[in-house]
Design a protein around this motif. Structure first.
Motif, PDB file in Angstrom:
ATOM      1  N   ASP A 185       0.857   2.626   8.742  1.00 37.91           N
ATOM      2  CA  ASP A 185       1.337   3.622   7.809  1.00 37.91           C
ATOM      3  C   ASP A 185       1.058   5.009   8.354  1.00 37.91           C
ATOM      4  O   ASP A 185       0.053   5.232   9.003  1.00 37.91           O
ATOM      5  CB  ASP A 185       0.652   3.467   6.472  1.00 37.91           C
ATOM      6  CG  ASP A 185       1.501   2.754   5.455  1.00 37.91           C
ATOM      7  OD1 ASP A 185       1.047   2.690   4.314  1.00 37.91           O
ATOM      8  OD2 ASP A 185       2.581   2.284   5.778  1.00 37.91           O
ATOM      9  N   SER A 186       1.907   5.931   8.043  1.00 34.55           N
ATOM     10  CA  SER A 186       1.738   7.295   8.505  1.00 34.55           C
ATOM     11  C   SER A 186       0.601   7.956   7.746  1.00 34.55           C
ATOM     12  O   SER A 186       0.482   7.829   6.537  1.00 34.55           O
ATOM     13  CB  SER A 186       3.022   8.086   8.266  1.00 34.55           C
ATOM     14  OG  SER A 186       2.801   9.444   8.496  1.00 34.55           O
ATOM     15  N   LEU A 187      -0.207   8.662   8.468  1.00 34.20           N
ATOM     16  CA  LEU A 187      -1.286   9.407   7.839  1.00 34.20           C
ATOM     17  C   LEU A 187      -0.989  10.900   7.896  1.00 34.20           C
ATOM     18  O   LEU A 187      -1.810  11.708   7.530  1.00 34.20           O
ATOM     19  CB  LEU A 187      -2.610   9.083   8.545  1.00 34.20           C
ATOM     20  CG  LEU A 187      -2.960   7.592   8.457  1.00 34.20           C
ATOM     21  CD1 LEU A 187      -4.108   7.273   9.388  1.00 34.20           C
ATOM     22  CD2 LEU A 187      -3.295   7.196   7.052  1.00 34.20           C
ATOM     23  N   ARG A 188       0.189  11.255   8.336  1.00 35.56           N
ATOM     24  CA  ARG A 188       0.589  12.644   8.498  1.00 35.56           C
ATOM     25  C   ARG A 188       0.588  13.394   7.183  1.00 35.56           C
ATOM     26  O   ARG A 188       0.221  14.550   7.116  1.00 35.56           O
ATOM     27  CB  ARG A 188       1.984  12.701   9.128  1.00 35.56           C
ATOM     28  CG  ARG A 188       2.490  14.103   9.336  1.00 35.56           C
ATOM     29  CD  ARG A 188       3.880  14.080   9.864  1.00 35.56           C
ATOM     30  NE  ARG A 188       4.706  13.341   8.921  1.00 35.56           N
ATOM     31  CZ  ARG A 188       6.008  13.328   8.955  1.00 35.56           C
ATOM     32  NH1 ARG A 188       6.642  13.948   9.895  1.00 35.56           N
ATOM     33  NH2 ARG A 188       6.696  12.654   8.073  1.00 35.56           N
ATOM     34  N   ASP A 189       0.975  12.735   6.094  1.00 33.43           N
ATOM     35  CA  ASP A 189       1.116  13.409   4.811  1.00 33.43           C
ATOM     36  C   ASP A 189      -0.208  13.893   4.238  1.00 33.43           C
ATOM     37  O   ASP A 189      -0.228  14.703   3.327  1.00 33.43           O
ATOM     38  CB  ASP A 189       1.814  12.489   3.813  1.00 33.43           C
ATOM     39  CG  ASP A 189       3.237  12.178   4.246  1.00 33.43           C
ATOM     40  OD1 ASP A 189       3.730  11.119   3.848  1.00 33.43           O
ATOM     41  OD2 ASP A 189       3.829  12.980   4.979  1.00 33.43           O
ATOM     42  N   ARG A 208      -0.632  -1.096   0.241  1.00 32.24           N
ATOM     43  CA  ARG A 208       0.038  -0.285  -0.778  1.00 32.24           C
ATOM     44  C   ARG A 208      -0.570   1.116  -0.778  1.00 32.24           C
ATOM     45  O   ARG A 208      -1.786   1.264  -0.873  1.00 32.24           O
ATOM     46  CB  ARG A 208      -0.119  -0.947  -2.141  1.00 32.24           C
ATOM     47  CG  ARG A 208       0.549  -2.328  -2.172  1.00 32.24           C
ATOM     48  CD  ARG A 208       0.147  -3.134  -3.356  1.00 32.24           C
ATOM     49  NE  ARG A 208      -1.314  -3.272  -3.366  1.00 32.24           N
ATOM     50  CZ  ARG A 208      -2.021  -3.615  -4.425  1.00 32.24           C
ATOM     51  NH1 ARG A 208      -1.424  -3.851  -5.568  1.00 32.24           N
ATOM     52  NH2 ARG A 208      -3.334  -3.727  -4.361  1.00 32.24           N
ATOM     53  N   GLN A 209       0.309   2.104  -0.687  1.00 36.13           N
ATOM     54  CA  GLN A 209      -0.096   3.498  -0.623  1.00 36.13           C
ATOM     55  C   GLN A 209      -0.984   3.883  -1.802  1.00 36.13           C
ATOM     56  O   GLN A 209      -0.664   3.597  -2.952  1.00 36.13           O
ATOM     57  CB  GLN A 209       1.163   4.369  -0.593  1.00 36.13           C
ATOM     58  CG  GLN A 209       0.896   5.843  -0.617  1.00 36.13           C
ATOM     59  CD  GLN A 209       2.158   6.632  -0.473  1.00 36.13           C
ATOM     60  OE1 GLN A 209       2.423   7.128   0.597  1.00 36.13           O
ATOM     61  NE2 GLN A 209       2.956   6.757  -1.519  1.00 36.13           N
ATOM     62  N   GLU A 210      -2.088   4.548  -1.488  1.00 34.38           N
ATOM     63  CA  GLU A 210      -3.035   5.086  -2.469  1.00 34.38           C
ATOM     64  C   GLU A 210      -3.655   4.023  -3.377  1.00 34.38           C
ATOM     65  O   GLU A 210      -4.271   4.354  -4.383  1.00 34.38           O
ATOM     66  CB  GLU A 210      -2.400   6.209  -3.281  1.00 34.38           C
ATOM     67  CG  GLU A 210      -2.000   7.392  -2.405  1.00 34.38           C
ATOM     68  CD  GLU A 210      -1.378   8.529  -3.176  1.00 34.38           C
ATOM     69  OE1 GLU A 210      -1.298   8.459  -4.426  1.00 34.38           O
ATOM     70  OE2 GLU A 210      -0.970   9.498  -2.529  1.00 34.38           O
ATOM     71  N   ILE A 211      -3.488   2.746  -3.045  1.00 35.89           N
ATOM     72  CA  ILE A 211      -4.110   1.665  -3.813  1.00 35.89           C
ATOM     73  C   ILE A 211      -5.083   0.904  -2.916  1.00 35.89           C
ATOM     74  O   ILE A 211      -6.234   0.721  -3.263  1.00 35.89           O
ATOM     75  CB  ILE A 211      -3.048   0.697  -4.385  1.00 35.89           C
ATOM     76  CG1 ILE A 211      -2.146   1.440  -5.372  1.00 35.89           C
ATOM     77  CG2 ILE A 211      -3.705  -0.509  -5.046  1.00 35.89           C
ATOM     78  CD1 ILE A 211      -0.959   0.641  -5.854  1.00 35.89           C
TER      79      ILE A 211
END
Length: 149
Positions: free
Chosen positions: A1-5, A41-44
């Protein structure tokens, strides 16, 4: 997953993460993005990063930096000539030729719903040995999933 954000927060923490990893320690982070769905899952969910072993192997989950500076967490699809071909679990396009010096750490566990998932656990093994082989079928699986949900 991208960690750029995560922009500054991840970039500011990166020296500490690198130091902890260099000293043989582990670091837990929560990846941003959807390229590793359905495993992450993003942010989970979160991942436990560990030092890179002497040799990474097919199916490992390295955290690496792309040439454009973006930090990404994807699965190794193939190792060839000392370089890595990587793909996100939610993707069908394989990213070729990642060099060993681009690898920062490797995932050794996933924390999901308060439970630690490691190699040998059934869900880990599913993504590592079955899902990776389904790259050509993933678009169909995603379409079916979206119709159901």
């Amino acid at each position: 997953d991208s960690l750029r954000d995560q922009n500054h927060s991840f970039r500011e923490l990166l020296p500490l993460i690198r130091e902890q990893i260099a000293n043989g320690g582990n670091v837990r982070i929560s990846p941003k993005g959807t390229s590793m769905l359905p495993m992450l899952r993003q942010e989970i969910d979160s991942v436990v990063l560990s030092p890179v072993p002497e040799k990474l192997k097919k199916y490992d989950l390295p955290l690496y930096q792309r040439r454009n500076g973006q930090y990404v967490l994807h699965r190794i699809w193939k190792v060839k000539d000392g370089r890595y071909w990587l793909v996100g679990d939610a993707q069908c396009v394989i990213e070729p030729g990642i060099r060993p010096n681009q690898i920062i750490a490797v995932v050794n566990a996933v924390r999901r719903k308060g439970k630690l998932i490691k190699a040998g656990d059934i869900s880990w093994e599913f993504f590592e040995h079955l899902w990776i082989r389904m790259i050509p079928l993933r678009p169909i699986a995603f379409k079916i999933h979206s119709l159901i949900h």
